[in-house]
Motif scaffolding. Sequence first.
Motif, PDB file in Angstrom:
ATOM      1  N   ALA A 125       4.723   0.490   3.388  1.00  0.00           N
ATOM      2  CA  ALA A 125       5.297   1.330   2.328  1.00  0.00           C
ATOM      3  C   ALA A 125       5.577   0.542   1.050  1.00  0.00           C
ATOM      4  O   ALA A 125       5.143   0.946  -0.036  1.00  0.00           O
ATOM      5  N   PRO A 126       6.286  -0.598   1.110  1.00  0.00           N
ATOM      6  CA  PRO A 126       6.472  -1.376  -0.122  1.00  0.00           C
ATOM      7  C   PRO A 126       5.165  -1.942  -0.672  1.00  0.00           C
ATOM      8  O   PRO A 126       5.024  -2.101  -1.884  1.00  0.00           O
ATOM      9  N   LEU A 127       4.222  -2.242   0.217  1.00  0.00           N
ATOM     10  CA  LEU A 127       2.938  -2.763  -0.242  1.00  0.00           C
ATOM     11  C   LEU A 127       2.217  -1.735  -1.107  1.00  0.00           C
ATOM     12  O   LEU A 127       1.644  -2.073  -2.161  1.00  0.00           O
ATOM     13  N   ALA A 128       2.228  -0.474  -0.690  1.00  0.00           N
ATOM     14  CA  ALA A 128       1.592   0.579  -1.490  1.00  0.00           C
ATOM     15  C   ALA A 128       2.285   0.733  -2.842  1.00  0.00           C
ATOM     16  O   ALA A 128       1.622   0.867  -3.878  1.00  0.00           O
ATOM     17  N   ALA A 129       3.616   0.697  -2.851  1.00  0.00           N
ATOM     18  CA  ALA A 129       4.349   0.855  -4.107  1.00  0.00           C
ATOM     19  C   ALA A 129       4.179  -0.342  -5.026  1.00  0.00           C
ATOM     20  O   ALA A 129       4.248  -0.208  -6.260  1.00  0.00           O
ATOM     21  N   TRP A 130       3.961  -1.517  -4.460  1.00  0.00           N
ATOM     22  CA  TRP A 130       3.798  -2.741  -5.246  1.00  0.00           C
ATOM     23  C   TRP A 130       2.619  -2.614  -6.207  1.00  0.00           C
ATOM     24  O   TRP A 130       2.661  -3.111  -7.336  1.00  0.00           O
ATOM     25  N   ALA A 131       1.553  -1.950  -5.782  1.00  0.00           N
ATOM     26  CA  ALA A 131       0.412  -1.741  -6.674  1.00  0.00           C
ATOM     27  C   ALA A 131       0.817  -0.912  -7.880  1.00  0.00           C
ATOM     28  O   ALA A 131       0.388  -1.180  -9.011  1.00  0.00           O
ATOM     29  N   GLY A 132       1.646   0.098  -7.671  1.00  0.00           N
ATOM     30  CA  GLY A 132       2.109   0.908  -8.789  1.00  0.00           C
ATOM     31  C   GLY A 132       2.949   0.134  -9.774  1.00  0.00           C
ATOM     32  O   GLY A 132       2.971   0.438 -10.972  1.00  0.00           O
ATOM     33  N   ASP A 133       3.646  -0.886  -9.290  1.00  0.00           N
ATOM     34  CA  ASP A 133       4.490  -1.705 -10.166  1.00  0.00           C
ATOM     35  C   ASP A 133       3.677  -2.615 -11.077  1.00  0.00           C
ATOM     36  O   ASP A 133       4.183  -3.055 -12.115  1.00  0.00           O
ATOM     37  N   HIS A 326      -8.508   8.042  -4.183  1.00  0.00           N
ATOM     38  CA  HIS A 326      -7.290   8.865  -4.247  1.00  0.00           C
ATOM     39  C   HIS A 326      -6.051   8.011  -4.075  1.00  0.00           C
ATOM     40  O   HIS A 326      -5.032   8.240  -4.741  1.00  0.00           O
ATOM     41  N   SER A 327      -6.104   7.012  -3.193  1.00  0.00           N
ATOM     42  CA  SER A 327      -4.932   6.171  -2.959  1.00  0.00           C
ATOM     43  C   SER A 327      -4.476   5.477  -4.237  1.00  0.00           C
ATOM     44  O   SER A 327      -3.274   5.320  -4.470  1.00  0.00           O
ATOM     45  N   ALA A 328      -5.436   5.068  -5.071  1.00  0.00           N
ATOM     46  CA  ALA A 328      -5.088   4.401  -6.322  1.00  0.00           C
ATOM     47  C   ALA A 328      -4.687   5.403  -7.403  1.00  0.00           C
ATOM     48  O   ALA A 328      -3.684   5.202  -8.108  1.00  0.00           O
ATOM     49  N   GLN A 329      -5.413   6.493  -7.537  1.00  0.00           N
ATOM     50  CA  GLN A 329      -5.122   7.440  -8.606  1.00  0.00           C
ATOM     51  C   GLN A 329      -3.836   8.221  -8.357  1.00  0.00           C
ATOM     52  O   GLN A 329      -3.252   8.762  -9.301  1.00  0.00           O
ATOM     53  N   THR A 330      -3.384   8.256  -7.107  1.00  0.00           N
ATOM     54  CA  THR A 330      -2.087   8.873  -6.819  1.00  0.00           C
ATOM     55  C   THR A 330      -0.975   8.198  -7.612  1.00  0.00           C
ATOM     56  O   THR A 330      -0.020   8.855  -8.050  1.00  0.00           O
ATOM     57  N   LEU A 331      -1.083   6.885  -7.805  1.00  0.00           N
ATOM     58  CA  LEU A 331      -0.051   6.146  -8.534  1.00  0.00           C
ATOM     59  C   LEU A 331       0.111   6.657  -9.953  1.00  0.00           C
ATOM     60  O   LEU A 331       1.167   6.491 -10.567  1.00  0.00           O
ATOM     61  N   ARG A 332      -0.909   7.297 -10.500  1.00  0.00           N
ATOM     62  CA  ARG A 332      -0.904   7.784 -11.867  1.00  0.00           C
ATOM     63  C   ARG A 332      -0.117   9.094 -12.017  1.00  0.00           C
ATOM     64  O   ARG A 332       0.339   9.407 -13.114  1.00  0.00           O
ATOM     65  N   VAL A 333       0.038   9.860 -10.939  1.00  0.00           N
ATOM     66  CA  VAL A 333       0.634  11.195 -11.053  1.00  0.00           C
ATOM     67  C   VAL A 333       2.036  11.290 -10.460  1.00  0.00           C
ATOM     68  O   VAL A 333       2.631  12.366 -10.477  1.00  0.00           O
ATOM     69  N   LEU A 344       5.487   7.796  -2.477  1.00  0.00           N
ATOM     70  CA  LEU A 344       4.280   7.403  -1.745  1.00  0.00           C
ATOM     71  C   LEU A 344       4.463   7.612  -0.242  1.00  0.00           C
ATOM     72  O   LEU A 344       3.496   7.886   0.475  1.00  0.00           O
ATOM     73  N   GLY A 345       5.703   7.466   0.233  1.00  0.00           N
ATOM     74  CA  GLY A 345       5.978   7.780   1.630  1.00  0.00           C
ATOM     75  C   GLY A 345       5.725   9.245   1.937  1.00  0.00           C
ATOM     76  O   GLY A 345       5.219   9.593   3.012  1.00  0.00           O
ATOM     77  N   ILE A 346       6.064  10.104   0.970  1.00  0.00           N
ATOM     78  CA  ILE A 346       5.778  11.533   1.148  1.00  0.00           C
ATOM     79  C   ILE A 346       4.273  11.770   1.122  1.00  0.00           C
ATOM     80  O   ILE A 346       3.741  12.565   1.903  1.00  0.00           O
ATOM     81  N   PHE A 347       3.552  11.060   0.248  1.00  0.00           N
ATOM     82  CA  PHE A 347       2.094  11.164   0.247  1.00  0.00           C
ATOM     83  C   PHE A 347       1.516  10.661   1.566  1.00  0.00           C
ATOM     84  O   PHE A 347       0.469  11.150   2.013  1.00  0.00           O
ATOM     85  N   ASN A 348       2.164   9.693   2.194  1.00  0.00           N
ATOM     86  CA  ASN A 348       1.662   9.159   3.458  1.00  0.00           C
ATOM     87  C   ASN A 348       1.658  10.209   4.566  1.00  0.00           C
ATOM     88  O   ASN A 348       0.945  10.054   5.566  1.00  0.00           O
ATOM     89  N   LEU A 349       2.431  11.276   4.396  1.00  0.00           N
ATOM     90  CA  LEU A 349       2.401  12.360   5.380  1.00  0.00           C
ATOM     91  C   LEU A 349       1.010  12.980   5.477  1.00  0.00           C
ATOM     92  O   LEU A 349       0.662  13.549   6.509  1.00  0.00           O
ATOM     93  N   THR A 350       0.223  12.867   4.419  1.00  0.00           N
ATOM     94  CA  THR A 350      -1.149  13.384   4.493  1.00  0.00           C
ATOM     95  C   THR A 350      -2.020  12.532   5.401  1.00  0.00           C
ATOM     96  O   THR A 350      -3.087  12.981   5.822  1.00  0.00           O
ATOM     97  N   ASN A 351      -1.596  11.301   5.693  1.00  0.00           N
ATOM     98  CA  ASN A 351      -2.331  10.442   6.620  1.00  0.00           C
ATOM     99  C   ASN A 351      -1.917  10.676   8.065  1.00  0.00           C
ATOM    100  O   ASN A 351      -2.753  10.635   8.974  1.00  0.00           O
ATOM    101  N   THR A 352      -0.622  10.887   8.300  1.00  0.00           N
ATOM    102  CA  THR A 352      -0.121  11.047   9.663  1.00  0.00           C
ATOM    103  C   THR A 352      -0.106  12.503  10.120  1.00  0.00           C
ATOM    104  O   THR A 352      -0.277  12.785  11.301  1.00  0.00           O
ATOM    105  N   GLY A 353       0.089  13.429   9.182  1.00  0.00           N
ATOM    106  CA  GLY A 353       0.176  14.839   9.534  1.00  0.00           C
ATOM    107  C   GLY A 353      -1.069  15.406  10.197  1.00  0.00           C
ATOM    108  O   GLY A 353      -0.959  16.163  11.178  1.00  0.00           O
TER     109      GLY A 353
END
Length: 396
Positions: A125-133, A326-333, A344-353
């Motif tokens: 989770a922090p790794l995904a957000a780190w890219a957005g930073d 999509h994983s990268a462009q999500t950071l834009r919206v 991004l954790g909420i977006f991750n529900l699309t992977n586990t759901g």
Amino acid sequence: MPAEAGTAALQSRRFLWLYALAAAGGAVAYVPFLTILLPMRVSAMAGADDVAWLAFATFFGAISASLSNIAFGWASDATRRRVPWIAAGLLLSCLLLGSFGAVAGMVEVIVLLVGWQVALNMMLAPLAAWAGDHVPDAQKGRLGGLLAFAPAAGAGAGVLVTLPGLASADQRLWLVAALVAMCVAPVLLFGRPRDIPGLGRGQDAGRPEARPRGEAVRMWIARLLVQVSEAALFAFLFFWFRAIDPAMTDARVAQIFSLILLGAVPLALTAGRWADRHDRPFAPLMLCAAGAACGLLIMAGAPGLEAALAGYFLFGLSASVFLSLHSAQTLRVLPRAEHRGRDLGIFNLTNTGPSLVMPWLTLALVPAFGFTALFLALAAFAAAATILLWRLPRKL
């Protein structure tokens, strides 16, 4: 890339490549274990009840992954630090992964699996957000292309650790843990990302403080629709190919799947760079969703193996490129930068759901109507994703 973007506003190639390696390490952490090593261990321990126990393990693992990803994304937002969470999650998840060799009962396996999922998502989770930073919009297409290496790395790791004579069942667990550490540690030690003005939490590069939530919602639904299609094909692909050609073997299906993952890498890199250069972040996503829908329609009407393979290649390549970009462009919206870890954790529900939805959809359609009905339904999902992405603004 837009012409006005100067090099001072861009992230270093070193960070981008090391980050992509770390993302590949995340896939190496869970793909071989969840698809090969865990099912083999459950089968050896549970015997005739292996399917039921694996279903229980998968269900509780998906729930814990979903909740912990949101929780640790939020925690890294609240503490305003990503690296300590990533490092702690890396250490704990590797230790817990190796510990599966010491458990003797299925209840203990499920408990340990839940703990491992929590620790793994402390890293992911922090790794995904780190890219957005640290990665600006002008490089998000390139980032998405680099993220296409992750699924291929996960599949490759599964092939490597199961080579005959390379390692015992318990040693394979530690081998996977070592591969994960080798992939993730370099970005923590040597990444040293530049601080890009406007990307810090609470600021947004000259844009409004909060972005419209409708754009994030459309992106979320579009990914969910494509992920459901991808998950259904991943789980039942072998059965469908066997229904068309009884001579189809599991090894050949695995080779086809690996070939698609490898082929998606150059396509994603090319599409991502095109999106950056022309400032059209969503056009490749829309085209890939449409390509996935067309592939599924071909599969639904395939009269033989050749047409079936053509349809699956079109779907597989389109879906793989879509998910990476999509994983990268999500950071834009994402609506607010200071909550990107949680969001991004909420977006991750699309992977586990989809792993919770897909079996019921398949059971409702395939026994009564065959795989054709399933593929038509999945094609409708992908077409709906195309329409959602088409309605997004051309630029953000």
